[in-house]
Design a protein around this motif. Sequence first.
Motif, PDB file in Angstrom:
ATOM      1  N   UNK A  52      -2.891  14.348  61.175  1.00 38.50           N
ATOM      2  CA  UNK A  52      -4.308  14.109  61.422  1.00 38.50           C
ATOM      3  C   UNK A  52      -5.131  14.031  60.158  1.00 38.50           C
ATOM      4  N   UNK A  53      -4.507  14.307  59.009  1.00 39.69           N
ATOM      5  CA  UNK A  53      -5.232  14.153  57.746  1.00 39.69           C
ATOM      6  C   UNK A  53      -5.619  12.685  57.547  1.00 39.69           C
ATOM      7  N   UNK A  54      -6.804  12.465  57.019  1.00 41.92           N
ATOM      8  CA  UNK A  54      -7.317  11.103  56.859  1.00 41.92           C
ATOM      9  C   UNK A  54      -7.590  10.830  55.384  1.00 41.92           C
ATOM     10  N   UNK A  55      -7.123   9.683  54.927  1.00 41.29           N
ATOM     11  CA  UNK A  55      -7.438   9.186  53.597  1.00 41.29           C
ATOM     12  C   UNK A  55      -8.234   7.896  53.747  1.00 41.29           C
ATOM     13  N   UNK A  56      -9.065   7.588  52.785  1.00 41.54           N
ATOM     14  CA  UNK A  56      -9.822   6.335  52.859  1.00 41.54           C
ATOM     15  C   UNK A  56      -8.887   5.151  52.667  1.00 41.54           C
ATOM     16  N   UNK A  57      -7.835   5.335  51.882  1.00 40.13           N
ATOM     17  CA  UNK A  57      -6.929   4.241  51.553  1.00 40.13           C
ATOM     18  C   UNK A  57      -5.530   4.793  51.435  1.00 40.13           C
ATOM     19  N   UNK A  58      -4.544   3.987  51.768  1.00 34.60           N
ATOM     20  CA  UNK A  58      -3.171   4.483  51.749  1.00 34.60           C
ATOM     21  C   UNK A  58      -2.679   4.772  50.333  1.00 34.60           C
ATOM     22  N   UNK A  59      -3.310   4.182  49.313  1.00 35.18           N
ATOM     23  CA  UNK A  59      -2.906   4.438  47.929  1.00 35.18           C
ATOM     24  C   UNK A  59      -3.718   5.547  47.263  1.00 35.18           C
ATOM     25  N   UNK A  60      -4.850   5.861  47.830  1.00 35.10           N
ATOM     26  CA  UNK A  60      -5.704   6.922  47.299  1.00 35.10           C
ATOM     27  C   UNK A  60      -5.289   8.232  47.962  1.00 35.10           C
ATOM     28  N   UNK A  61      -4.798   9.157  47.178  1.00 38.90           N
ATOM     29  CA  UNK A  61      -4.246  10.384  47.748  1.00 38.90           C
ATOM     30  C   UNK A  61      -5.296  11.379  48.215  1.00 38.90           C
ATOM     31  N   UNK A  62      -6.537  11.159  47.856  1.00 38.58           N
ATOM     32  CA  UNK A  62      -7.586  12.101  48.235  1.00 38.58           C
ATOM     33  C   UNK A  62      -7.768  12.114  49.748  1.00 38.58           C
ATOM     34  N   UNK A  63      -7.794  13.304  50.318  1.00 40.52           N
ATOM     35  CA  UNK A  63      -8.004  13.478  51.756  1.00 40.52           C
ATOM     36  C   UNK A  63      -9.501  13.607  52.015  1.00 40.52           C
ATOM     37  N   UNK A  64     -10.005  12.804  52.947  1.00 42.71           N
ATOM     38  CA  UNK A  64     -11.449  12.814  53.228  1.00 42.71           C
ATOM     39  C   UNK A  64     -11.796  13.634  54.468  1.00 42.71           C
ATOM     40  N   UNK A  65     -10.778  14.101  55.189  1.00 37.89           N
ATOM     41  CA  UNK A  65     -11.073  14.916  56.359  1.00 37.89           C
ATOM     42  C   UNK A  65      -9.906  14.963  57.322  1.00 37.89           C
ATOM     43  N   UNK A  66     -10.181  15.462  58.492  1.00 33.60           N
ATOM     44  CA  UNK A  66      -9.173  15.596  59.542  1.00 33.60           C
ATOM     45  C   UNK A  66      -9.662  14.849  60.786  1.00 33.60           C
ATOM     46  N   UNK A  67      -8.838  13.960  61.298  1.00 35.65           N
ATOM     47  CA  UNK A  67      -9.240  13.121  62.428  1.00 35.65           C
ATOM     48  C   UNK A  67      -9.641  13.950  63.635  1.00 35.65           C
ATOM     49  N   UNK A  68      -8.862  14.981  63.933  1.00 30.80           N
ATOM     50  CA  UNK A  68      -9.073  15.745  65.159  1.00 30.80           C
ATOM     51  C   UNK A  68     -10.197  16.769  65.023  1.00 30.80           C
TER      52      UNK A  68
END
Length: 284
Positions: A221-237
């Motif tokens: 459920x971890x969300x990244x803005x881009x598949x190459x950018x490793x930074x996590x922007x939040x959790x979908x759930x």
Amino acid sequence: MKAVIYYRGSLTSCNYDCPYCPFGKRRDSTATLAQDQKHLERFVEWVREQAAEKHQLSIFFNPYGEALIHRWYRHALAELSSMDHVEKIAIQTNLSARLDFVDQLKNHKVTFWASYHPGQVQPTSFLQQCQFLYERGVSFTVGSVGVHSAFAAITELRANLPKDVYVWVNAYKDKPDYYSDKDIEFLKSIDPLFGLNLMDYDSQGKSCMAGVNVFYVQASGRVKRCYKDRAVIGDLYRDGLVKLSQKRSCRMNTCDCYIGYIHLPELELENVYGSGLLERNPRL
């Protein structure tokens, strides 16, 4: 919100052994497969719940390895295709699985991004799978990595597919100056838009829809803005789409992959691909 979600589960295995892929001929453990099924079922249920939020979703499955050999992915496609608020579902696949499950799909919603891997499958077998989809009216495009050793196979593939099935070629970028002018001319004869994929796009600091209405969701459920950018922007759930959505400029130096650069507004690639942007099916 109208959003695109790329989903990548826990799979790290494939039944093929392509030399350019790190997941070839790997097998996931029983525990990993069970976890992947659990994660996918949770994701499908979350998608179902978004109807109440009035979200309209397009979903792209881009697994590490091959997903359709596992029944829970076939079942997920059928479930998702029955949901009114899901506009489109696409999946990357080598078409090695049995395809009779497509009779359970709402064909106008599901499209296959079919990757052809010369040396891993007999051409006749792959073409039979394509013909199976074509005869049932299931949308699909076909493509391959444009390595020199595959040129003859790609030529044969294009010659034997129906003319209205688009064939794309992924540029091989692991070696600099890999293609001669003659090579590029040949590959453009197969894929008229090969030149778009051949380029690496300067993207750092530029506007991108990734993280605004395009999200890359991992199994947990971890969300990244881009598949190459490793930074996590939040959790979908935990967070949901509205909270996750923010304008975020690109942090990468360049964008070199189709599923990334199509979301750069300055390229205006919706004018090239129209409604087929997600699945790489241009309106030529």
